[in-house]
Design an enzyme around this catalytic site. Structure first.
Site, PDB file in Angstrom:
ATOM      1  N   GLU A 147       0.844  -1.192   0.000  1.00 25.66           N
ATOM      2  CA  GLU A 147       0.000   0.000   0.000  1.00 25.66           C
ATOM      3  C   GLU A 147       0.877   1.239   0.000  1.00 25.66           C
ATOM      4  O   GLU A 147       1.755   1.390   0.852  1.00 25.66           O
ATOM      5  CB  GLU A 147      -0.922  -0.003   1.221  1.00 25.66           C
ATOM      6  CG  GLU A 147      -1.650   1.303   1.492  1.00 25.66           C
ATOM      7  CD  GLU A 147      -2.477   1.777   0.303  1.00 25.66           C
ATOM      8  OE1 GLU A 147      -2.344   2.970  -0.058  1.00 25.66           O
ATOM      9  OE2 GLU A 147      -3.234   0.966  -0.258  1.00 25.66           O
ATOM     10  N   HIS A 183     -15.742   8.506  -9.754  1.00 23.39           N
ATOM     11  CA  HIS A 183     -16.071   7.155 -10.214  1.00 23.39           C
ATOM     12  C   HIS A 183     -15.225   6.736 -11.423  1.00 23.39           C
ATOM     13  O   HIS A 183     -15.741   6.120 -12.347  1.00 23.39           O
ATOM     14  CB  HIS A 183     -17.556   7.065 -10.581  1.00 23.39           C
ATOM     15  CG  HIS A 183     -18.480   7.199  -9.419  1.00 23.39           C
ATOM     16  ND1 HIS A 183     -19.847   7.341  -9.567  1.00 23.39           N
ATOM     17  CD2 HIS A 183     -18.243   7.209  -8.087  1.00 23.39           C
ATOM     18  CE1 HIS A 183     -20.406   7.434  -8.379  1.00 23.39           C
ATOM     19  NE2 HIS A 183     -19.446   7.363  -7.457  1.00 23.39           N
TER      20      HIS A 183
END
Length: 532
Positions: free
Chosen positions: A35, A471
């Site tokens: 990450e 999105h």
């Protein structure tokens, strides 16, 4: 010697967390998750309404910006992406909606064999535990907690009644038999807290000895042995480290970073790679192409009274205290809401049959953008976006430097249909505002303003004010044609041992929020990988 794992997953976001959890259920598999960001344990990442502060917080969000876009009056769109454990699911607006069933049938028609709604429904069900009534469409035993709205607001209720007066039907469950109609949105909530991919999946799984998470690890390139991906390099604490993957490297870095990593590693448009001195491993013109997003237009009216408006409540100490008590004692109230309280899916005159082409979101507040102060007047917002935009943009590296942001071309409103639907959306929202149930509650249209009347004026206002709904999808398109970036098993074409599993594989954007289908993509991918 580099450490070796069976699977190396890039990204701990929605997809990466699900993958890591499911793959590590096999205790024989060693799984590493990398990450680029840090911990998700901050208060604002846990408080549901904290998304308002987190989305533009550079400590947990990578604040990309799009290129100047003629479709939005030359503006550069902000493109924040989660840079934290849990990824964007740790900073998003918590709305849980799968999209229309036809969305997934479209995927199969476009070449994503095995991804029809019938195929993906079992994976949607296995993700969730829904607190509402049981249904053949809903799950009851999954890790992710999904809750109905836990806040009541009289102005929102009046808006719903006004929508009924236009002839729109009620819909008690947008994730049930149909998404058409109006109702209350569902949220990813666990008790009084946000339930992200990290809290629902990854953190419980990290108790396993065969799963490891490394944070602040920025991937700088993939390693290959011939045509097979065998590992990768990442920068961490000022040093570059190498890991090996005995089975697969899986990119779950999202619609910006997954194509960026592929391009930096020699998989992408040949001319682009050569222009930046990168050797071409696979000439894949569609890596970074097909970028889709929902463009949102906010309309704001000023209420006649502030009794139902959060703009006024947040400046009232007694109201604030009640919000805190409702949240603390009963896990209810305004502090548990997400990016929309009520709304739904409707049809404009351009809709294909009875399939909705407009999504509405309503909040009893108003603001310029998340992270900025609420307006000092009693604002009420209805936002809308086009469910099925045709406009497509792209993501492309600007250099061989893995720390340089790529060029993001949004290319909004580049087709006539997109412009027509957005103009029509304004008319539908205004019609609801003027119905008897709501007309008496407000006194002034603030955005775009009552003087904006003609189609030309409405379109100009949309270009000036519309914003992303965060999105972004589609930049590593899935399909069964050789031009697609990944095949229906999400394997990258032209190499072995490498998959992409995140929202970038969507052949076409879903009609509503994209977090729920991203959970599903990873759940289905894990099942396919485990069957190999």
């Amino acid at each position: 010697m580099p450490q070796e794992f069976d699977y190396v997953i890039v990204g701990s976001g929605t997809a990466g967390s699900v993958l890591a959890t499911r793959l590590s259920e096999d205790e024989r598999c060693r799984v590493l998750v990398l990450e680029a960001g840090g911990s998700d344990r901050g208060f604002w990442q846990r408080l549901p309404v904290g998304y308002f502060k987190s989305i533009y917080d550079s400590r947990v969000s990578h604040l990309y910006r799009g290129a100047p876009d003629d479709g939005i009056a030359g503006r550069r769109m902000d493109v924040p992406r989660g840079r934290v454990v849990g990824g964007s699911s740790s900073i998003n607006g918590l709305i849980y909606i799968r999209g229309q069933q036809e969305d997934f049938d479209d995927w199969e028609t476009l070449g994503a064999s095995g991804w029809s709604f019938r195929d993906v429904l079992p994976h949607f069900r296995s993700i969730e535990t829904y607190s509402g009534p049981p249904s053949q469409f809903r799950g009851a035993h999954g890790p992710l907690q999904v809750s109905d709205l836990r806040n009541e607001n009289a102005a929102c209720d009046a808006w719903l009644e006004a929508a009924r007066q236009t002839g729109l039907p009620d819909n008690p469950d947008f994730n049930g038999v149909s998404s058409y109609g109006l109702g209350r949105y569902q949220l990813t909530l666990r008790g009084r807290w946000r339930d992200s991919a990290a809290t629902a999946f990854l953190r419980p799984a990290l108790r396993r000895d065969n799963l490891e998470l490394r944070t602040h690890a920025h991937v700088v390139g993939l390693d290959f042995d011939g045509d097979r991906a065998i590992g990768l390099r990442y920068a961490r604490r000022g040093a570059t480290e190498t890991v090996r993957a005995a089975r697969e490297v899986i990119l779950a870095a999202g619609s910006v970073q997954s194509p960026q990593i592929l391009q930096l590693s020699g998989i992408g448009p040949a001319d682009l790679l050569r222009a930046h001195g990168i050797g071409v491993r696979v000439d894949a013109p569609e890596v970074g192409a097909n970028l889709a997003d929902h463009l949102q237009m906010r309309t704001i009216v000023e209420l006649s009274s502030g009794r139902d408006c959060l703009n006024d409540h947040v400046r009232n100490p007694l109201k604030l205290a009640k919000m805190g008590l409702d949240w603390l004692l009963w896990s209810r109230g305004p502090l548990t809401v997400g990016a929309g309280q009520v709304g739904g899916a409707v049809c404009t005159r351009y809709a294909d049959g009875n399939r909705p082409d407009l999504q509405l979101f309503v909040m009893p507040l108003s603001v310029d953008r998340p992270g900025t102060p609420l307006h000092r007047y009693s604002g009420f917002t209805t936002s809308y976006w086009q469910c099925h935009p045709q406009s497509r943009g792209s993501v492309a590296i600007t250099s061989s430097d893995p720390f340089a942001d790529p060029l993001i071309r949004t290319d909004y409103l580049s087709t006539q249909l997109d412009r027509d639907v957005m103009i029509e959306g304004m008319k539908i929202v205004r019609d609801i505002y003027h119905q008897p149930a709501f007309a008496g509650l407000w006194k002034n249209e603030v955005v775009p303003g009552a003087d904006v009347r003609s189609d030309k004026e409405i379109l100009a206002a949309i270009r000036e004010h519309a914003s992303t709904v965060y999105h972004l999808v589609g930049t590593c398109r899935m399909g069964n044609d050789t031009a697609s970036v990944v095949d229906p098993q999400l394997r990258v074409r032209g190499v072995d041992g490498l998959r992409v599993v995140d929202a970038s594989v969507m052949p076409k954007i879903t009609s509503a929020n994209t977090n729920a289908p991203t959970f599903m993509i990873a759940e289905k991918a894990a099942a396919m990988i485990c069957q190999v």
